[in-house]
Design a protein around this motif. Structure first.
Motif, PDB file in Angstrom:
ATOM      1  N   THR A   1     -41.320  -0.545  -1.127  1.00 30.18           N
ATOM      2  CA  THR A   1     -41.204  -0.157  -2.534  1.00 30.18           C
ATOM      3  C   THR A   1     -41.959  -1.199  -3.354  1.00 30.18           C
ATOM      4  N   THR A   2     -42.697  -0.713  -4.361  1.00 27.80           N
ATOM      5  CA  THR A   2     -43.518  -1.612  -5.175  1.00 27.80           C
ATOM      6  C   THR A   2     -42.910  -1.786  -6.554  1.00 27.80           C
ATOM      7  N   PHE A   3     -42.804  -3.039  -6.981  1.00 26.31           N
ATOM      8  CA  PHE A   3     -42.438  -3.356  -8.359  1.00 26.31           C
ATOM      9  C   PHE A   3     -43.719  -3.814  -9.052  1.00 26.31           C
ATOM     10  N   TRP A   4     -44.114  -3.097 -10.094  1.00 28.04           N
ATOM     11  CA  TRP A   4     -45.382  -3.362 -10.805  1.00 28.04           C
ATOM     12  C   TRP A   4     -45.037  -3.720 -12.246  1.00 28.04           C
ATOM     13  N   PHE A   5     -45.194  -5.000 -12.571  1.00 25.26           N
ATOM     14  CA  PHE A   5     -44.812  -5.506 -13.894  1.00 25.26           C
ATOM     15  C   PHE A   5     -46.036  -5.524 -14.805  1.00 25.26           C
ATOM     16  N   ALA A   6     -45.959  -4.802 -15.920  1.00 29.29           N
ATOM     17  CA  ALA A   6     -47.056  -4.806 -16.891  1.00 29.29           C
ATOM     18  C   ALA A   6     -46.951  -6.073 -17.740  1.00 29.29           C
ATOM     19  N   LEU A   7     -47.958  -6.939 -17.627  1.00 34.98           N
ATOM     20  CA  LEU A   7     -47.964  -8.190 -18.397  1.00 34.98           C
ATOM     21  C   LEU A   7     -48.787  -8.041 -19.674  1.00 34.98           C
ATOM     22  N   GLU A   8     -49.532  -6.933 -19.749  1.00 33.47           N
ATOM     23  CA  GLU A   8     -50.258  -6.547 -20.958  1.00 33.47           C
ATOM     24  C   GLU A   8     -50.141  -5.028 -21.049  1.00 33.47           C
ATOM     25  N   ASP A   9     -50.427  -4.478 -22.216  1.00 39.54           N
ATOM     26  CA  ASP A   9     -50.437  -3.020 -22.332  1.00 39.54           C
ATOM     27  C   ASP A   9     -51.467  -2.471 -21.344  1.00 39.54           C
ATOM     28  N   ALA A  10     -51.071  -1.492 -20.557  1.00 38.52           N
ATOM     29  CA  ALA A  10     -51.995  -0.847 -19.612  1.00 38.52           C
ATOM     30  C   ALA A  10     -52.347   0.524 -20.173  1.00 38.52           C
ATOM     31  N   THR A  11     -53.634   0.752 -20.404  1.00 39.37           N
ATOM     32  CA  THR A  11     -54.097   1.981 -21.057  1.00 39.37           C
ATOM     33  C   THR A  11     -55.217   2.621 -20.244  1.00 39.37           C
ATOM     34  N   LEU A  12     -55.613   3.795 -20.658  1.00 37.76           N
ATOM     35  CA  LEU A  12     -56.751   4.451 -19.998  1.00 37.76           C
ATOM     36  C   LEU A  12     -58.003   3.587 -20.099  1.00 37.76           C
ATOM     37  N   GLU A  13     -58.136   2.874 -21.220  1.00 38.69           N
ATOM     38  CA  GLU A  13     -59.343   2.082 -21.459  1.00 38.69           C
ATOM     39  C   GLU A  13     -59.434   0.878 -20.515  1.00 38.69           C
ATOM     40  N   ASN A  14     -58.310   0.190 -20.284  1.00 40.58           N
ATOM     41  CA  ASN A  14     -58.402  -1.034 -19.472  1.00 40.58           C
ATOM     42  C   ASN A  14     -57.938  -0.840 -18.023  1.00 40.58           C
ATOM     43  N   GLY A  15     -57.845   0.408 -17.587  1.00 37.52           N
ATOM     44  CA  GLY A  15     -57.622   0.644 -16.155  1.00 37.52           C
ATOM     45  C   GLY A  15     -56.170   0.701 -15.735  1.00 37.52           C
ATOM     46  N   CYS A  16     -55.379   1.508 -16.420  1.00 39.84           N
ATOM     47  CA  CYS A  16     -53.962   1.654 -16.051  1.00 39.84           C
ATOM     48  C   CYS A  16     -53.827   2.335 -14.687  1.00 39.84           C
ATOM     49  N   LEU A  17     -52.603   2.309 -14.161  1.00 39.40           N
ATOM     50  CA  LEU A  17     -52.316   3.012 -12.915  1.00 39.40           C
ATOM     51  C   LEU A  17     -52.407   4.521 -13.125  1.00 39.40           C
ATOM     52  N   TRP A  18     -52.800   5.214 -12.046  1.00 33.00           N
ATOM     53  CA  TRP A  18     -52.660   6.661 -11.954  1.00 33.00           C
ATOM     54  C   TRP A  18     -51.814   6.941 -10.710  1.00 33.00           C
ATOM     55  N   ALA A  19     -51.010   7.988 -10.754  1.00 31.06           N
ATOM     56  CA  ALA A  19     -50.198   8.325  -9.582  1.00 31.06           C
ATOM     57  C   ALA A  19     -50.012   9.835  -9.520  1.00 31.06           C
ATOM     58  N   GLU A  20     -49.538  10.294  -8.368  1.00 35.33           N
ATOM     59  CA  GLU A  20     -49.262  11.718  -8.182  1.00 35.33           C
ATOM     60  C   GLU A  20     -47.739  11.893  -8.106  1.00 35.33           C
ATOM     61  N   PRO A  21     -47.087  12.274  -9.211  1.00 37.85           N
ATOM     62  CA  PRO A  21     -45.634  12.430  -9.171  1.00 37.85           C
ATOM     63  C   PRO A  21     -45.221  13.393  -8.066  1.00 37.85           C
ATOM     64  N   GLY A  22     -44.264  12.981  -7.253  1.00 32.43           N
ATOM     65  CA  GLY A  22     -43.818  13.810  -6.135  1.00 32.43           C
ATOM     66  C   GLY A  22     -44.699  13.700  -4.901  1.00 32.43           C
ATOM     67  N   GLY A  23     -45.793  12.953  -5.021  1.00 32.57           N
ATOM     68  CA  GLY A  23     -46.743  12.845  -3.914  1.00 32.57           C
ATOM     69  C   GLY A  23     -46.231  12.036  -2.730  1.00 32.57           C
ATOM     70  N   HIS A  24     -45.030  11.503  -2.842  1.00 31.25           N
ATOM     71  CA  HIS A  24     -44.422  10.753  -1.725  1.00 31.25           C
ATOM     72  C   HIS A  24     -43.609  11.674  -0.815  1.00 31.25           C
ATOM     73  N   ARG A  25     -43.456  12.960  -1.240  1.00 27.45           N
ATOM     74  CA  ARG A  25     -42.561  13.876  -0.516  1.00 27.45           C
ATOM     75  C   ARG A  25     -43.341  14.945   0.248  1.00 27.45           C
ATOM     76  N   GLY A  26     -42.697  15.493   1.274  1.00 24.01           N
ATOM     77  CA  GLY A  26     -43.240  16.659   1.977  1.00 24.01           C
ATOM     78  C   GLY A  26     -44.600  16.399   2.589  1.00 24.01           C
ATOM     79  N   GLN A  27     -45.410  17.478   2.615  1.00 26.10           N
ATOM     80  CA  GLN A  27     -46.723  17.368   3.246  1.00 26.10           C
ATOM     81  C   GLN A  27     -47.651  16.416   2.508  1.00 26.10           C
ATOM     82  N   ARG A  28     -47.481  16.327   1.176  1.00 27.22           N
ATOM     83  CA  ARG A  28     -48.318  15.414   0.387  1.00 27.22           C
ATOM     84  C   ARG A  28     -47.965  13.955   0.694  1.00 27.22           C
ATOM     85  N   GLY A  29     -46.752  13.730   1.172  1.00 27.53           N
ATOM     86  CA  GLY A  29     -46.272  12.365   1.382  1.00 27.53           C
ATOM     87  C   GLY A  29     -46.560  11.803   2.758  1.00 27.53           C
ATOM     88  N   VAL A  30     -47.509  12.390   3.462  1.00 26.54           N
ATOM     89  CA  VAL A  30     -47.853  11.878   4.789  1.00 26.54           C
ATOM     90  C   VAL A  30     -48.643  10.566   4.630  1.00 26.54           C
TER      91      VAL A  30
END
Ligand code: FE2
Length: 289
Positions: free
Chosen positions: A163-192
């Protein structure tokens, strides 16, 4: 304590954003300490990674040696063609890793709090083990892209518990390269689990190849614009995500940095693979909160 709604979101999405988890004072102390570490860092220590003929070997040695130490790593675009830094050292470091939480008092204090111990327990990590810490700079202009991946690729256990704990030490935005993720992508066939980053037997046998390698396990495609969401969060937010959740961050071409701090935690009840790149010996055993 996580609310029932948060627990449900965690189960469904494999990620959870907790705004205001840390105070600005706590963040300031961590940022200050990171700058001190960079200030003390002699670039020649790892500049060889980019400037010698034996690049792969020196890069591997420097990386592998960072498992139980504190080392600075440069951004890939930090150097010009002559091998000189294009900008100040403090604006050239990609990250510091990987045992800040065990070796530095300021990072230890930030990483081991009652609130984090409670959170780990709420997430079902009965015997939390903190394997790795990273201070990530995502520098203005040259902060590199981190391609789509799952963190279980680097911290495989049976069953998967990282499990990852990711602490934002500055505002993370689209401009400065925030995280992207796939909600639910850890489950089922997508979660392989798609890849496994493991030790090879090269070092043991004196073979001239890298001591680590990426093994392809599954061809399931990575997320795209149809199923990925941007996780824009304010400084002080904690983003928690499951080890099988695909995530990514774009290069930072903006004028603002995007500092973050991460911890990777497994449950001691699962079996930590002896092939994972990061191992701890008896001299510095892995610990929890
Ligand atoms: Fe990651």
């Amino acid at each position: 304590m996580l609310t029932a709604t948060q627990q449900l979101a965690w189960q469904q999405d494999g990620c959870l954003v907790l705004p205001g988890f840390n105070t600005l004072q706590e963040i300031a102390a961590l940022r200050q300490r990171a700058l001190e570490i960079v200030d003390c860092f002699d670039p020649m220590e790892s500049k060889t990674v980019f400037t010698t003929n034996d690049q792969t070997r020196t890069a591997d040695d420097y990386f592998m040696g960072s498992a139980a130490t504190i080392r600075c790593f440069f951004e890939e675009e930090a150097f010009d063609t002559q091998g000189e830094l294009k900008q100040a050292k403090v604006l050239s470091i990609n990250k510091i890793g990987h045992a800040l939480h065990d070796l530095d008092p300021i990072f230890d204090a930030f990483s081991r709090t009652g609130a984090l111990a409670q959170l780990a327990a709420d997430l079902g990590l009965a015997e939390p083990q903190i394997w790795q810490s990273q201070y990530i700079f995502k520098q203005p202009g040259i902060g590199g892209e981190v391609r789509w991946h799952q963190d279980a690729t680097f911290f495989e256990t049976i069953p998967i518990t990282v499990t990852t704990f990711w602490f934002a030490l500055e505002d993370a935005t689209l401009e400065n390269g925030c995280l992207w993720a796939e909600p639910g992508g850890h489950r089922g066939q997508r979660g392989v689990l798609r890849e496994r980053f493991v030790r090879t037997d090269a070092a043991k046998n004196g073979v001239a190849r890298s001591p680590v390698a990426m093994e392809k396990l599954d061809a399931t495609p990575w997320p795209d614009a149809s199923n990925a969401v941007a996780l824009e969060v304010a400084a002080g937010s904690l983003v928690v995500f499951h080890g099988l959740l695909p995530h990514y961050s774009a290069a930072n071409r903006s004028a603002r940095s995007r500092h973050a701090y991460t911890l990777h935690i497994t449950d001691g009840r699962s079996v930590y693979s002896p092939r994972n790149w990061l191992q701890r010996g008896a001299a510095m055993p892995v610990r929890g909160f």
